[in-house]
Design a protein around this motif. Structure first.
Motif, PDB file in Angstrom:
ATOM      1  N   ARG A  60      -1.076  -5.228   7.834  1.00 53.55           N
ATOM      2  CA  ARG A  60      -0.071  -6.048   7.152  1.00 53.55           C
ATOM      3  C   ARG A  60       0.721  -6.880   8.155  1.00 53.55           C
ATOM      4  NH1 ARG A  60      -0.948  -5.604   1.523  1.00 53.55           N
ATOM      5  NH2 ARG A  60       1.174  -6.354   1.221  1.00 53.55           N
TER       6      ARG A  60
ATOM      7  N   SER B 174       5.005  -6.955   4.046  1.00 49.44           N
ATOM      8  CA  SER B 174       4.929  -5.533   4.377  1.00 49.44           C
ATOM      9  C   SER B 174       5.946  -4.716   3.597  1.00 49.44           C
ATOM     10  CB  SER B 174       5.115  -5.337   5.888  1.00 49.44           C
ATOM     11  OG  SER B 174       4.770  -4.016   6.284  1.00 49.44           O
ATOM     12  N   SER B 175       6.177  -3.492   4.057  1.00 47.80           N
ATOM     13  CA  SER B 175       6.986  -2.530   3.319  1.00 47.80           C
ATOM     14  C   SER B 175       8.468  -2.643   3.629  1.00 47.80           C
ATOM     15  CB  SER B 175       6.516  -1.105   3.631  1.00 47.80           C
ATOM     16  OG  SER B 175       7.363  -0.153   3.042  1.00 47.80           O
TER      17      SER B 175
ATOM     18  N   HIS C 259       0.563   4.318   1.259  1.00 46.08           N
ATOM     19  CA  HIS C 259       0.824   5.094   2.470  1.00 46.08           C
ATOM     20  C   HIS C 259       1.910   4.468   3.340  1.00 46.08           C
ATOM     21  CE1 HIS C 259      -2.355   7.827   1.543  1.00 46.08           C
ATOM     22  NE2 HIS C 259      -3.305   6.897   1.615  1.00 46.08           N
ATOM     23  N   LEU C 260       2.177   3.175   3.135  1.00 44.84           N
ATOM     24  CA  LEU C 260       3.231   2.508   3.889  1.00 44.84           C
ATOM     25  C   LEU C 260       4.527   2.443   3.087  1.00 44.84           C
ATOM     26  CD1 LEU C 260       3.750   1.080   6.592  1.00 44.84           C
ATOM     27  CD2 LEU C 260       3.001  -1.057   5.542  1.00 44.84           C
TER      28      LEU C 260
ATOM     29  N   VAL D 102      -2.632   0.667   8.161  1.00 51.31           N
ATOM     30  CA  VAL D 102      -2.154  -0.230   7.116  1.00 51.31           C
ATOM     31  C   VAL D 102      -1.018  -1.097   7.656  1.00 51.31           C
ATOM     32  CG1 VAL D 102      -0.986  -0.343   4.888  1.00 51.31           C
ATOM     33  CG2 VAL D 102      -2.851   1.280   5.233  1.00 51.31           C
ATOM     34  N   TYR D 103      -0.117  -0.472   8.418  1.00 51.28           N
ATOM     35  CA  TYR D 103       1.003  -1.231   8.990  1.00 51.28           C
ATOM     36  C   TYR D 103       0.485  -2.352   9.894  1.00 51.28           C
ATOM     37  CZ  TYR D 103       4.912  -2.458  12.014  1.00 51.28           C
ATOM     38  OH  TYR D 103       5.854  -3.170  12.707  1.00 51.28           O
TER      39      TYR D 103
ATOM     40  N   PRO E 258       0.804  -1.228   0.000  1.00 48.62           N
ATOM     41  CA  PRO E 258       0.000   0.000   0.000  1.00 48.62           C
ATOM     42  C   PRO E 258       0.837   1.278   0.000  1.00 48.62           C
ATOM     43  CG  PRO E 258      -0.979  -1.588   1.481  1.00 48.62           C
ATOM     44  CD  PRO E 258       0.332  -2.174   1.029  1.00 48.62           C
TER      45      PRO E 258
ATOM     46  N   VAL F  88      -3.709   6.628   8.953  1.00 53.28           N
ATOM     47  CA  VAL F  88      -3.989   5.631   7.928  1.00 53.28           C
ATOM     48  C   VAL F  88      -2.780   4.725   7.736  1.00 53.28           C
ATOM     49  CG1 VAL F  88      -4.471   5.284   5.477  1.00 53.28           C
ATOM     50  CG2 VAL F  88      -5.691   7.062   6.746  1.00 53.28           C
ATOM     51  N   ARG F  89      -1.603   5.328   7.711  1.00 54.94           N
ATOM     52  CA  ARG F  89      -0.361   4.548   7.573  1.00 54.94           C
ATOM     53  C   ARG F  89      -0.244   3.546   8.715  1.00 54.94           C
ATOM     54  NH1 ARG F  89       5.132   5.559   5.481  1.00 54.94           N
ATOM     55  NH2 ARG F  89       6.644   4.511   6.819  1.00 54.94           N
TER      56      ARG F  89
ATOM     57  N   THR G  80      -4.300   3.650  -4.025  1.00 48.66           N
ATOM     58  CA  THR G  80      -3.886   3.043  -2.755  1.00 48.66           C
ATOM     59  C   THR G  80      -2.683   2.120  -2.943  1.00 48.66           C
ATOM     60  OG1 THR G  80      -5.573   1.331  -3.080  1.00 48.66           O
ATOM     61  CG2 THR G  80      -6.151   3.206  -1.674  1.00 48.66           C
ATOM     62  N   TYR G  81      -2.425   1.680  -4.192  1.00 50.03           N
ATOM     63  CA  TYR G  81      -1.203   0.955  -4.536  1.00 50.03           C
ATOM     64  C   TYR G  81      -0.587   1.723  -5.709  1.00 50.03           C
ATOM     65  CZ  TYR G  81      -2.699  -3.006  -1.651  1.00 50.03           C
ATOM     66  OH  TYR G  81      -3.084  -3.803  -0.604  1.00 50.03           O
TER      67      TYR G  81
END
Length: 501
Positions: free
Chosen positions: A246, A398-399, A66-67, A242-243, A64, A238-239, A81-82
Protein backbone atom coordinates in the motif's frame (compact mmCIF):
# COMPACT_ATOMS: atom_id res chain seq x y z
CA UNK A 1 -29.34 33.74 35.07
CA UNK A 2 -27.44 30.50 35.46
CA UNK A 3 -29.10 27.25 36.35
CA UNK A 4 -27.30 24.94 38.75
CA UNK A 5 -27.16 21.30 37.68
CA UNK A 6 -28.11 18.56 40.11
CA UNK A 7 -25.49 16.31 38.59
CA UNK A 8 -22.04 16.29 40.22
CA UNK A 9 -19.00 17.41 38.23
CA UNK A 10 -16.73 14.56 37.18
CA UNK A 11 -13.09 15.53 37.65
CA UNK A 12 -10.47 13.56 35.71
CA UNK A 13 -6.98 14.19 34.41
CA UNK A 14 -7.78 13.15 30.83
CA UNK A 15 -11.07 13.15 28.93
CA UNK A 16 -11.29 11.24 25.66
CA UNK A 17 -14.15 12.00 23.28
CA UNK A 18 -15.15 9.06 21.09
CA UNK A 19 -14.84 5.28 21.43
CA UNK A 20 -13.79 4.32 17.92
CA UNK A 21 -10.26 3.29 16.95
CA UNK A 22 -8.85 6.65 18.14
CA UNK A 23 -10.52 6.77 21.54
CA UNK A 24 -10.10 3.10 22.36
CA UNK A 25 -6.48 3.11 21.18
CA UNK A 26 -5.69 6.08 23.42
CA UNK A 27 -7.42 4.49 26.41
CA UNK A 28 -5.53 1.24 25.89
CA UNK A 29 -2.18 3.02 25.72
CA UNK A 30 -2.95 5.07 28.84
CA UNK A 31 -3.82 1.91 30.75
CA UNK A 32 -0.68 0.15 29.54
CA UNK A 33 1.34 3.16 30.73
CA UNK A 34 -0.23 2.84 34.18
CA UNK A 35 -2.44 5.91 33.77
CA UNK A 36 -5.94 5.30 35.13
CA UNK A 37 -7.30 8.81 35.69
CA UNK A 38 -9.27 9.13 32.47
CA UNK A 39 -12.77 8.80 31.06
CA UNK A 40 -14.00 7.98 27.55
CA UNK A 41 -17.17 9.78 26.46
CA UNK A 42 -19.15 8.05 23.72
CA UNK A 43 -22.48 9.30 22.41
CA UNK A 44 -23.58 6.00 20.89
CA UNK A 45 -24.92 2.89 22.61
CA UNK A 46 -21.64 1.00 22.29
CA UNK A 47 -18.05 1.33 21.17
CA UNK A 48 -17.02 1.28 17.51
CA UNK A 49 -17.23 4.87 16.31
CA UNK A 50 -17.89 5.02 12.58
CA UNK A 51 -18.07 1.22 12.53
CA UNK A 52 -20.92 1.35 15.03
CA UNK A 53 -22.78 4.11 13.17
CA UNK A 54 -22.42 2.83 9.59
CA UNK A 55 -24.60 -0.25 9.16
CA UNK A 56 -25.83 0.18 5.59
CA UNK A 57 -26.18 -2.92 3.38
CA UNK A 58 -22.82 -4.04 2.03
CA UNK A 59 -20.80 -1.86 4.43
CA UNK A 60 -17.16 -2.98 4.49
CA UNK A 61 -13.64 -1.58 4.77
CA UNK A 62 -11.66 -0.81 1.62
CA UNK A 63 -8.33 -1.28 3.42
CA UNK A 64 -7.01 -4.84 3.90
CA UNK A 65 -8.08 -6.48 7.16
CA UNK A 66 -4.62 -7.37 8.44
CA UNK A 67 -3.60 -3.71 8.25
CA UNK A 68 -6.88 -2.31 9.54
CA UNK A 69 -6.39 -3.31 13.17
CA UNK A 70 -4.25 -2.29 16.12
CA UNK A 71 -0.64 -3.45 15.77
CA UNK A 72 -0.73 -4.61 19.40
CA UNK A 73 -4.01 -6.52 18.98
CA UNK A 74 -3.91 -8.56 15.76
CA UNK A 75 -7.07 -10.42 14.83
CA UNK A 76 -6.47 -13.93 13.45
CA UNK A 77 -10.22 -14.42 13.01
CA UNK A 78 -10.84 -12.11 10.05
CA UNK A 79 -12.95 -14.11 7.58
CA UNK A 80 -12.16 -11.96 4.54
CA UNK A 81 -9.12 -10.05 3.32
CA UNK A 82 -11.31 -6.90 3.40
CA UNK A 83 -13.51 -6.98 6.49
CA UNK A 84 -17.25 -6.32 6.56
CA UNK A 85 -18.55 -3.80 9.08
CA UNK A 86 -19.96 -6.32 11.60
CA UNK A 87 -16.53 -7.96 11.99
CA UNK A 88 -14.76 -4.64 12.57
CA UNK A 89 -17.38 -3.57 15.08
CA UNK A 90 -17.05 -6.92 16.90
CA UNK A 91 -13.25 -6.58 16.87
CA UNK A 92 -13.41 -3.17 18.56
CA UNK A 93 -15.82 -4.49 21.17
CA UNK A 94 -13.45 -7.37 21.92
CA UNK A 95 -10.59 -4.89 22.31
CA UNK A 96 -12.64 -2.87 24.81
CA UNK A 97 -13.36 -6.04 26.77
CA UNK A 98 -9.84 -7.46 26.55
CA UNK A 99 -8.25 -4.27 27.88
CA UNK A 100 -10.98 -3.72 30.50
CA UNK A 101 -12.09 -0.37 29.09
CA UNK A 102 -15.82 -0.50 29.69
CA UNK A 103 -15.40 0.58 33.30
CA UNK A 104 -13.87 3.82 32.00
CA UNK A 105 -16.35 4.42 29.19
CA UNK A 106 -19.56 6.42 29.48
CA UNK A 107 -21.90 5.32 26.73
CA UNK A 108 -24.83 7.43 25.50
CA UNK A 109 -22.94 10.53 26.65
CA UNK A 110 -22.76 13.28 24.03
CA UNK A 111 -20.38 16.21 24.43
CA UNK A 112 -22.25 19.45 23.70
CA UNK A 113 -19.44 21.91 24.47
CA UNK A 114 -15.83 22.08 25.63
CA UNK A 115 -14.33 25.30 27.04
CA UNK A 116 -10.78 26.00 28.22
CA UNK A 117 -10.30 27.78 31.55
CA UNK A 118 -6.87 29.36 31.30
CA UNK A 119 -6.63 30.30 34.94
CA UNK A 120 -7.49 26.83 36.16
CA UNK A 121 -5.61 25.14 33.34
CA UNK A 122 -8.50 22.78 32.66
CA UNK A 123 -11.19 21.92 30.13
CA UNK A 124 -14.86 22.02 31.11
CA UNK A 125 -17.00 19.67 29.06
CA UNK A 126 -20.76 19.87 29.09
CA UNK A 127 -22.31 16.53 28.20
CA UNK A 128 -25.70 14.90 28.11
CA UNK A 129 -24.62 13.10 31.28
CA UNK A 130 -23.35 16.08 33.25
CA UNK A 131 -20.23 18.24 33.48
CA UNK A 132 -16.71 16.83 33.14
CA UNK A 133 -13.58 18.72 34.17
CA UNK A 134 -10.32 17.52 32.62
CA UNK A 135 -6.77 18.83 32.40
CA UNK A 136 -6.20 17.19 29.00
CA UNK A 137 -8.76 16.77 26.23
CA UNK A 138 -8.22 14.12 23.53
CA UNK A 139 -10.68 14.44 20.64
CA UNK A 140 -10.92 11.02 19.01
CA UNK A 141 -13.95 11.75 16.87
CA UNK A 142 -12.34 11.61 13.42
CA UNK A 143 -13.68 13.26 10.29
CA UNK A 144 -16.15 10.62 9.03
CA UNK A 145 -18.60 11.39 11.81
CA UNK A 146 -21.25 13.92 10.82
CA UNK A 147 -23.16 13.07 7.62
CA UNK A 148 -23.41 15.72 4.93
CA UNK A 149 -26.78 16.15 3.22
CA UNK A 150 -26.95 18.54 0.26
CA UNK A 151 -29.31 21.52 0.50
CA UNK A 152 -31.52 20.51 -2.42
CA UNK A 153 -34.44 22.82 -3.26
CA UNK A 154 -37.69 21.33 -2.01
CA UNK A 155 -36.04 18.61 0.07
CA UNK A 156 -38.18 19.50 3.08
CA UNK A 157 -41.34 18.79 1.05
CA UNK A 158 -40.47 15.17 0.29
CA UNK A 159 -43.11 12.83 1.74
CA UNK A 160 -41.30 9.50 1.40
CA UNK A 161 -38.55 7.96 3.51
CA UNK A 162 -35.24 9.80 3.48
CA UNK A 163 -31.93 9.00 5.24
CA UNK A 164 -28.15 9.15 4.90
CA UNK A 165 -26.23 5.91 4.39
CA UNK A 166 -24.45 6.54 7.71
CA UNK A 167 -27.84 6.63 9.45
CA UNK A 168 -29.48 3.76 7.58
CA UNK A 169 -33.08 3.25 8.60
CA UNK A 170 -33.36 -0.51 9.08
CA UNK A 171 -37.00 -0.17 10.08
CA UNK A 172 -37.76 0.94 6.54
CA UNK A 173 -37.80 -1.83 3.93
CA UNK A 174 -36.85 -0.67 0.43
CA UNK A 175 -38.04 -3.90 -1.17
CA UNK A 176 -40.26 -3.18 -4.15
CA UNK A 177 -39.71 0.58 -3.91
CA UNK A 178 -38.48 3.22 -6.32
CA UNK A 179 -35.28 4.43 -4.70
CA UNK A 180 -33.09 7.45 -5.42
CA UNK A 181 -29.45 6.99 -4.43
CA UNK A 182 -27.73 10.37 -4.40
CA UNK A 183 -23.94 10.21 -4.65
CA UNK A 184 -21.45 7.74 -6.10
CA UNK A 185 -18.73 7.64 -3.46
CA UNK A 186 -17.28 4.96 -1.20
CA UNK A 187 -20.58 4.14 0.54
CA UNK A 188 -22.77 4.20 -2.57
CA UNK A 189 -20.62 1.72 -4.48
CA UNK A 190 -21.32 -0.72 -1.64
CA UNK A 191 -25.01 -0.17 -0.84
CA UNK A 192 -26.22 0.29 -4.44
CA UNK A 193 -25.23 -3.27 -5.52
CA UNK A 194 -26.57 -4.58 -2.19
CA UNK A 195 -30.07 -3.17 -2.58
CA UNK A 196 -30.37 -3.35 -6.38
CA UNK A 197 -31.89 -6.86 -6.51
CA UNK A 198 -34.59 -5.90 -3.99
CA UNK A 199 -35.94 -2.63 -5.41
CA UNK A 200 -38.30 -2.01 -8.31
CA UNK A 201 -36.33 0.95 -9.64
CA UNK A 202 -33.03 2.47 -8.57
CA UNK A 203 -32.07 5.94 -9.81
CA UNK A 204 -28.39 6.63 -9.08
CA UNK A 205 -27.63 10.34 -9.21
CA UNK A 206 -24.00 10.95 -10.13
CA UNK A 207 -22.22 14.28 -10.01
CA UNK A 208 -18.74 12.90 -10.72
CA UNK A 209 -17.82 9.40 -11.85
CA UNK A 210 -15.42 7.60 -9.51
CA UNK A 211 -12.35 5.66 -10.56
CA UNK A 212 -13.11 2.03 -9.68
CA UNK A 213 -10.50 -0.70 -9.45
CA UNK A 214 -10.97 -4.48 -9.43
CA UNK A 215 -11.53 -5.68 -5.86
CA UNK A 216 -9.12 -8.35 -4.62
CA UNK A 217 -11.21 -9.37 -1.63
CA UNK A 218 -11.42 -13.11 -0.91
CA UNK A 219 -12.40 -15.46 1.89
CA UNK A 220 -9.70 -16.30 4.44
CA UNK A 221 -9.77 -20.07 4.87
CA UNK A 222 -10.08 -21.85 8.19
CA UNK A 223 -6.61 -23.24 7.64
CA UNK A 224 -5.17 -19.74 7.27
CA UNK A 225 -6.95 -18.56 10.41
CA UNK A 226 -5.66 -21.57 12.31
CA UNK A 227 -2.12 -20.76 11.17
CA UNK A 228 -2.49 -17.15 12.28
CA UNK A 229 -3.63 -18.29 15.73
CA UNK A 230 -0.72 -20.70 16.10
CA UNK A 231 1.93 -18.53 14.42
CA UNK A 232 1.26 -14.84 15.22
CA UNK A 233 4.53 -13.94 13.51
CA UNK A 234 3.06 -15.15 10.22
CA UNK A 235 0.15 -12.73 10.42
CA UNK A 236 2.59 -9.99 11.41
CA UNK A 237 4.61 -10.75 8.27
CA UNK A 238 1.49 -10.62 6.12
CA UNK A 239 0.60 -7.28 7.70
CA UNK A 240 4.09 -5.95 6.88
CA UNK A 241 3.74 -7.09 3.29
CA UNK A 242 0.34 -5.43 2.92
CA UNK A 243 1.72 -2.23 4.45
CA UNK A 244 4.64 -2.17 2.01
CA UNK A 245 2.40 -2.78 -1.00
CA UNK A 246 0.00 0.00 0.00
CA UNK A 247 2.86 2.38 0.79
CA UNK A 248 4.19 1.94 -2.74
CA UNK A 249 1.15 3.90 -3.96
CA UNK A 250 2.71 7.04 -2.45
CA UNK A 251 5.10 7.04 -5.40
CA UNK A 252 2.23 7.84 -7.77
CA UNK A 253 -0.09 9.80 -5.48
CA UNK A 254 2.57 12.10 -4.04
CA UNK A 255 6.03 11.78 -5.54
CA UNK A 256 5.53 11.15 -9.27
CA UNK A 257 1.85 11.57 -10.33
CA UNK A 258 2.69 10.42 -13.86
CA UNK A 259 3.00 6.90 -12.41
CA UNK A 260 -0.77 6.93 -11.87
CA UNK A 261 -1.03 6.03 -15.55
CA UNK A 262 -0.52 2.42 -14.44
CA UNK A 263 -3.60 2.18 -12.18
CA UNK A 264 -5.52 4.20 -14.78
CA UNK A 265 -4.92 1.49 -17.37
CA UNK A 266 -6.12 -1.13 -14.89
CA UNK A 267 -9.25 0.89 -14.06
CA UNK A 268 -10.09 1.50 -17.72
CA UNK A 269 -9.73 -2.20 -18.50
CA UNK A 270 -11.98 -2.97 -15.53
CA UNK A 271 -14.62 -0.61 -16.97
CA UNK A 272 -14.43 -2.10 -20.43
CA UNK A 273 -14.63 -5.66 -19.08
CA UNK A 274 -17.75 -4.93 -17.01
CA UNK A 275 -19.66 -2.33 -19.06
CA UNK A 276 -20.89 -3.39 -22.49
CA UNK A 277 -23.19 -0.46 -23.26
CA UNK A 278 -21.18 2.37 -24.92
CA UNK A 279 -23.46 5.09 -23.50
CA UNK A 280 -23.11 3.80 -19.94
CA UNK A 281 -19.37 3.36 -20.43
CA UNK A 282 -19.07 7.02 -21.42
CA UNK A 283 -21.03 8.15 -18.34
CA UNK A 284 -18.99 6.07 -15.86
CA UNK A 285 -15.64 7.20 -17.29
CA UNK A 286 -14.06 9.91 -15.07
CA UNK A 287 -12.63 13.09 -16.58
CA UNK A 288 -9.91 13.67 -13.97
CA UNK A 289 -6.65 12.01 -12.94
CA UNK A 290 -6.78 8.70 -11.08
CA UNK A 291 -6.25 9.36 -7.36
CA UNK A 292 -7.36 12.99 -7.41
CA UNK A 293 -10.50 11.69 -5.67
CA UNK A 294 -10.55 8.54 -3.57
CA UNK A 295 -9.99 5.38 -5.63
CA UNK A 296 -12.74 2.83 -4.97
CA UNK A 297 -12.52 -0.98 -5.21
CA UNK A 298 -15.54 -2.95 -6.43
CA UNK A 299 -16.43 -5.87 -8.66
CA UNK A 300 -20.16 -5.22 -8.28
CA UNK A 301 -20.61 -1.50 -9.01
CA UNK A 302 -20.58 -1.57 -12.80
CA UNK A 303 -22.69 -4.74 -13.10
CA UNK A 304 -25.29 -3.18 -10.78
CA UNK A 305 -25.49 -0.04 -12.93
CA UNK A 306 -26.08 -2.19 -15.98
CA UNK A 307 -29.15 -3.92 -14.52
CA UNK A 308 -32.52 -3.14 -16.17
CA UNK A 309 -34.00 -1.66 -12.96
CA UNK A 310 -31.08 0.78 -12.50
CA UNK A 311 -30.65 4.18 -14.13
CA UNK A 312 -27.47 6.26 -13.84
CA UNK A 313 -28.53 9.91 -13.85
CA UNK A 314 -25.87 12.49 -14.67
CA UNK A 315 -28.12 15.53 -14.98
CA UNK A 316 -28.01 17.74 -11.87
CA UNK A 317 -30.93 17.73 -9.45
CA UNK A 318 -33.05 20.86 -9.90
CA UNK A 319 -35.60 20.23 -7.17
CA UNK A 320 -37.21 17.64 -4.94
CA UNK A 321 -41.00 17.34 -4.92
CA UNK A 322 -43.25 15.48 -2.45
CA UNK A 323 -42.96 12.21 -4.38
CA UNK A 324 -40.38 12.84 -7.09
CA UNK A 325 -37.05 14.36 -8.11
CA UNK A 326 -36.70 16.74 -11.06
CA UNK A 327 -33.36 17.13 -12.81
CA UNK A 328 -31.95 20.07 -14.76
CA UNK A 329 -33.01 18.57 -18.09
CA UNK A 330 -36.64 18.70 -16.93
CA UNK A 331 -37.07 14.96 -16.33
CA UNK A 332 -39.24 14.05 -13.34
CA UNK A 333 -38.67 10.68 -11.65
CA UNK A 334 -41.11 9.26 -9.13
CA UNK A 335 -39.36 7.96 -6.00
CA UNK A 336 -40.48 6.44 -2.71
CA UNK A 337 -37.20 6.68 -0.80
CA UNK A 338 -34.11 8.88 -1.00
CA UNK A 339 -30.79 7.56 0.26
CA UNK A 340 -27.90 10.02 0.55
CA UNK A 341 -24.42 8.65 -0.09
CA UNK A 342 -23.03 12.17 0.04
CA UNK A 343 -20.20 11.83 2.53
CA UNK A 344 -19.41 13.73 5.69
CA UNK A 345 -18.45 17.12 7.08
CA UNK A 346 -14.70 16.51 6.80
CA UNK A 347 -13.08 19.94 6.58
CA UNK A 348 -15.92 21.69 8.40
CA UNK A 349 -16.39 19.30 11.30
CA UNK A 350 -19.25 20.44 13.58
CA UNK A 351 -17.04 19.56 16.55
CA UNK A 352 -15.06 22.70 15.78
CA UNK A 353 -18.05 24.84 16.75
CA UNK A 354 -18.31 23.12 20.15
CA UNK A 355 -14.74 23.77 21.31
CA UNK A 356 -13.64 27.11 22.78
CA UNK A 357 -10.01 27.82 23.59
CA UNK A 358 -8.29 30.75 25.20
CA UNK A 359 -10.42 33.91 25.32
CA UNK A 360 -13.48 31.86 24.36
CA UNK A 361 -12.52 31.62 20.70
CA UNK A 362 -14.13 28.73 18.88
CA UNK A 363 -11.94 26.23 17.09
CA UNK A 364 -14.06 26.72 13.97
CA UNK A 365 -13.37 30.46 14.08
CA UNK A 366 -9.64 29.91 14.55
CA UNK A 367 -9.64 27.73 11.45
CA UNK A 368 -11.73 30.17 9.37
CA UNK A 369 -12.94 27.39 7.11
CA UNK A 370 -9.47 25.90 6.59
CA UNK A 371 -8.46 23.47 9.38
CA UNK A 372 -4.80 23.54 10.36
CA UNK A 373 -2.89 21.94 13.21
CA UNK A 374 0.63 20.90 14.13
CA UNK A 375 1.14 17.23 13.27
CA UNK A 376 -2.61 17.06 12.79
CA UNK A 377 -3.00 17.22 16.54
CA UNK A 378 -2.30 20.46 18.41
CA UNK A 379 -3.64 23.94 17.68
CA UNK A 380 -2.26 27.27 18.93
CA UNK A 381 -4.71 28.93 21.30
CA UNK A 382 -6.12 25.59 22.45
CA UNK A 383 -3.86 24.31 25.25
CA UNK A 384 -3.91 20.64 26.25
CA UNK A 385 -6.11 19.74 23.29
CA UNK A 386 -4.98 16.79 21.20
CA UNK A 387 -6.87 16.00 18.00
CA UNK A 388 -6.66 12.47 16.64
CA UNK A 389 -7.16 12.24 12.88
CA UNK A 390 -7.10 16.01 12.78
CA UNK A 391 -6.20 18.13 9.72
CA UNK A 392 -3.94 16.55 7.10
CA UNK A 393 -3.74 13.11 8.64
CA UNK A 394 -6.00 11.37 6.12
CA UNK A 395 -4.72 8.87 3.57
CA UNK A 396 -5.65 8.01 0.04
CA UNK A 397 -3.95 4.64 0.08
CA UNK A 398 -3.47 2.99 3.46
CA UNK A 399 -4.78 2.36 6.97
CA UNK A 400 -5.90 5.19 9.20
CA UNK A 401 -5.21 2.95 12.19
CA UNK A 402 -1.50 3.36 11.46
CA UNK A 403 -1.89 7.14 11.60
CA UNK A 404 -3.97 6.89 14.78
CA UNK A 405 -1.31 4.85 16.55
CA UNK A 406 1.31 7.38 15.45
CA UNK A 407 -0.66 10.25 16.96
CA UNK A 408 -1.30 8.29 20.14
CA UNK A 409 2.47 7.90 20.48
CA UNK A 410 2.69 11.69 20.35
CA UNK A 411 0.02 12.15 23.03
CA UNK A 412 1.66 9.63 25.37
CA UNK A 413 5.06 11.26 24.95
CA UNK A 414 3.55 14.72 25.53
CA UNK A 415 2.14 13.50 28.84
CA UNK A 416 5.56 12.09 29.75
CA UNK A 417 7.35 15.36 28.95
CA UNK A 418 4.82 17.40 30.89
CA UNK A 419 5.10 15.08 33.88
CA UNK A 420 8.92 15.10 33.87
CA UNK A 421 9.09 18.90 33.57
CA UNK A 422 6.40 19.58 36.13
CA UNK A 423 4.18 21.21 33.53
CA UNK A 424 0.40 21.16 33.71
CA UNK A 425 -0.24 22.88 30.40
CA UNK A 426 1.24 22.52 26.92
CA UNK A 427 0.46 24.58 23.84
CA UNK A 428 2.05 24.51 20.40
CA UNK A 429 3.78 27.75 19.44
CA UNK A 430 1.92 29.64 16.66
CA UNK A 431 5.05 30.01 14.55
CA UNK A 432 5.71 26.26 14.75
CA UNK A 433 2.19 25.46 13.60
CA UNK A 434 2.43 27.99 10.76
CA UNK A 435 5.79 26.65 9.55
CA UNK A 436 4.52 23.06 9.61
CA UNK A 437 1.48 23.94 7.50
CA UNK A 438 3.59 25.89 4.99
CA UNK A 439 5.65 22.73 4.60
CA UNK A 440 2.50 20.66 4.06
CA UNK A 441 1.12 23.07 1.48
CA UNK A 442 4.39 22.98 -0.46
CA UNK A 443 4.34 19.18 -0.55
CA UNK A 444 0.67 19.03 -1.51
CA UNK A 445 1.14 21.31 -4.50
CA UNK A 446 2.87 18.63 -6.54
CA UNK A 447 0.55 15.72 -5.73
CA UNK A 448 -2.17 14.09 -7.81
CA UNK A 449 -4.70 15.62 -5.39
CA UNK A 450 -3.81 19.05 -6.79
CA UNK A 451 -4.53 18.25 -10.42
CA UNK A 452 -7.84 20.08 -10.59
CA UNK A 453 -10.71 17.85 -9.47
CA UNK A 454 -13.29 18.76 -6.85
CA UNK A 455 -13.12 16.45 -3.84
CA UNK A 456 -13.96 16.25 -0.15
CA UNK A 457 -10.24 16.58 0.51
CA UNK A 458 -10.51 20.33 -0.19
CA UNK A 459 -11.79 22.88 2.32
CA UNK A 460 -13.80 26.03 1.64
CA UNK A 461 -10.66 27.88 0.48
CA UNK A 462 -9.67 25.12 -1.95
CA UNK A 463 -6.82 23.94 0.26
CA UNK A 464 -6.30 20.22 0.84
CA UNK A 465 -6.91 20.06 4.59
CA UNK A 466 -7.52 16.32 4.72
CA UNK A 467 -4.52 14.33 3.44
CA UNK A 468 -0.97 13.62 4.55
CA UNK A 469 1.35 14.22 1.56
CA UNK A 470 4.21 11.84 2.30
CA UNK A 471 5.17 8.34 3.38
CA UNK A 472 3.23 7.23 6.45
CA UNK A 473 6.43 6.05 8.13
CA UNK A 474 7.68 9.63 8.00
CA UNK A 475 4.59 10.75 9.87
CA UNK A 476 5.36 8.12 12.49
CA UNK A 477 8.92 9.38 12.76
CA UNK A 478 7.72 12.94 13.34
CA UNK A 479 5.14 11.97 15.96
CA UNK A 480 7.37 9.55 17.86
CA UNK A 481 8.59 12.28 20.21
CA UNK A 482 6.92 15.37 21.63
CA UNK A 483 9.33 18.29 21.18
CA UNK A 484 9.07 20.67 24.16
CA UNK A 485 10.97 23.34 22.23
CA UNK A 486 8.02 23.62 19.86
CA UNK A 487 5.57 24.22 22.70
CA UNK A 488 4.96 26.59 25.57
CA UNK A 489 4.87 24.64 28.82
CA UNK A 490 3.65 26.02 32.11
CA UNK A 491 2.60 24.87 35.51
CA UNK A 492 -0.68 25.90 37.08
CA UNK A 493 -0.96 29.68 37.36
CA UNK A 494 0.93 31.79 38.21
CA UNK A 495 4.15 29.74 38.10
CA UNK A 496 5.57 29.14 34.64
CA UNK A 497 7.95 26.55 33.41
CA UNK A 498 10.74 27.88 31.22
CA UNK A 499 11.62 25.77 28.21
CA UNK A 500 15.07 25.82 26.70
CA UNK A 501 15.16 25.71 22.94
Amino acid sequence: MSVESDQPVTVVDIAIVGAGFSGLGTAIRLRREGIEDFVVLERHDDVGGTWWANTYPGCACDVPSHLYSFSFAPNPEWTQTYSPQPEIRAYLRRCAERFDLYRSIRLRTEVTSAAWDDEAGRWTLETSGGTVSARVLVAGIGSLTEPRVPALPGLDTFEGAMFHSARWDHDHDVAGERVAAIGTGASAIQFVPAIQPRVTALHVFQRTAPWVMPHTNRRISRRERRLYRRLPALQKAVRAGVYGAREALVLGLVKHPRLMAIPERIARRHMRDQVADPDLLARVTPDYAVGCKRILPSNHWYPALAQPNVELVTSAIREVRPRSIVTADGTERAVDTIVFGTGFHVTDMPFGALVRGRDGRRLADAWEGSPRAHLGSTVAGFPNLFLLLGPNTGLGHSSMVYMIESQINHVIDALRVMRERGAAVAEVRPEVQAAYNRELDAKLSGTVWSTGCSSWYLDASGRNAALWPDWTWRFRQRTRRFDPAQHTLRAAEPERVAVAA
